[in-house]
Every structure is written in structure tokens, then in C-alpha cells.
Enzyme design. Structure first.
Site, PDB file in Angstrom:
ATOM      1  CB  VAL A 118      17.163  46.263 -13.287  1.00 53.49           C
ATOM      2  CG1 VAL A 118      18.395  47.264 -13.322  1.00 53.49           C
ATOM      3  CG2 VAL A 118      16.687  46.565 -14.693  1.00 53.49           C
ATOM      4  CG  HIS A 119      19.230  41.113 -15.957  1.00 54.00           C
ATOM      5  ND1 HIS A 119      18.461  40.703 -14.837  1.00 54.00           N
ATOM      6  CD2 HIS A 119      18.611  39.966 -16.725  1.00 54.00           C
ATOM      7  CE1 HIS A 119      17.601  39.884 -14.971  1.00 54.00           C
ATOM      8  NE2 HIS A 119      17.839  39.152 -16.044  1.00 54.00           N
TER       9      HIS A 119
END
Length: 161
Positions: A118-119
Site C-alpha cells: 500500500v502507498h
């Protein structure tokens, strides 16, 4: 016919995919400039998007490899959001955009280029930044190099601290 050269893009369109998670490799990068890391916090970091939509496009990345926000501990999420707020201020300071796109793409079908880590994207926007070039020529003109972007944002984060 006019030609525009963006030879650095060949690494993206013609390169062999590397094994493993690119964001995990970036987290371990030393020195920071090697991984285009602009800032670090206790559990997350800000990194330039190597294939940006606009100059100043950064990503806020947790150090731990998890596919979504719910996989992070409360402490990691708080760290990520605080660093996201710092990134927002730094991008505004460095580029004076008229707006920002801030978002998370979870899963390949949602547009995630790195679906397992995730980012959060922080993307500066200006009136008219989508013009005839991408619409008609399928070409994006970038007005600033990655090294120049790194220096500008690194300075903005130093002012932020």
C-alpha cells in the site's frame, strides 16, 4: 513529424520486471537519493514516483509490506498519515500547485502499479496541466528532471521539520 525524446522511459516500457517488491527495495535504499527518498519517518517514507504524472509526484509508503491500510498497526497508520500531511505541505511549498490529487489504488484492477504494498500518491495539479499533448499525442511533457525534483522536495521537507 516532430519528435520528443524521453529516453529515461525505456526503463519503464522495455525493462525486465525486477523480482520482488520495488517499494521494499526502496525502503532499504541507502543513501536516500539512490531510492529517490525525500523524507523518512519512524514507520514510513516519502519517495518520488520514478514515472510521474507531473513534476513533484510523490508517494508516501509504509516500511512494512502490507496490501492495504487495515494491515498496518494503529501506530504505523498514524505515522503514515502524519507523513502524508507533511508531504502535502512540502509539495504545496515547493510547487505552488492549484490543487492536489491524493489517493490510494488498492489492487491491480484499481490501478495499483505495486498492488501488494500500500502507498499513497500525492500529485500536484494545475489548471491546464492536461492539455493537447496527452490528449492528442499520448505524450506527457515533464518540465523538471527527477534529480531536480528530489533536491526541491528535499529542501521543502527540511523547511517543514
Amino acid at each position: 513529424m516532430d519528435r520528443m525524446w524521453a529516453t529515461w522511459r525505456m526503463a519503464y516500457v522495455g525493462g525486465r520486471p525486477a523480482k520482488g517488491c520495488i517499494l521494499c527495495r526502496i525502503v532499504k535504499a541507502r543513501p536516500d537519493r539512490k531510492g529517490w527518498i525525500v523524507a523518512r519517518a519512524a514507520h514510513s517514507l516519502v519517495v518520488l514516483n520514478a514515472f510521474p504524472y507531473n513534476s513533484g509526484h510523490v508517494m508516501v509508503v509504509p516500511e512494512r509490506h502490507v496490501p492495504d491500510l487495515s494491515g498496518l498497526s494503529a501506530e504505523e497508520r498514524a505515522d503514515l498519515v502524519e507523513l502524508l500531511a507533511r508531504a502535502e505541505r512540502a509539495v504545496r511549498r515547493a510547487y505552488r500547485p492549484q490543487g492536489l490529487n491524493i489517493g490510494i489504488n488498492q489492487g491491480a484492477c484499481a490501478g495499483a502499479g505495486v498492488p501488494g504494498h500500500v502507498h499513497v500518491h500525492v500529485l500536484p495539479r494545475w489548471d491546464g496541466d492536461t492539455n493537447f499533448m496527452p490528449a492528442l499525442a499520448a505524450t506527457k511533457v515533464m518540465p523538471e528532471s527527477l534529480p531536480a525534483t528530489w533536491k526541491r522536495l528535499r529542501a521543502a521537507f527540511r523547511e517543514e521539520a
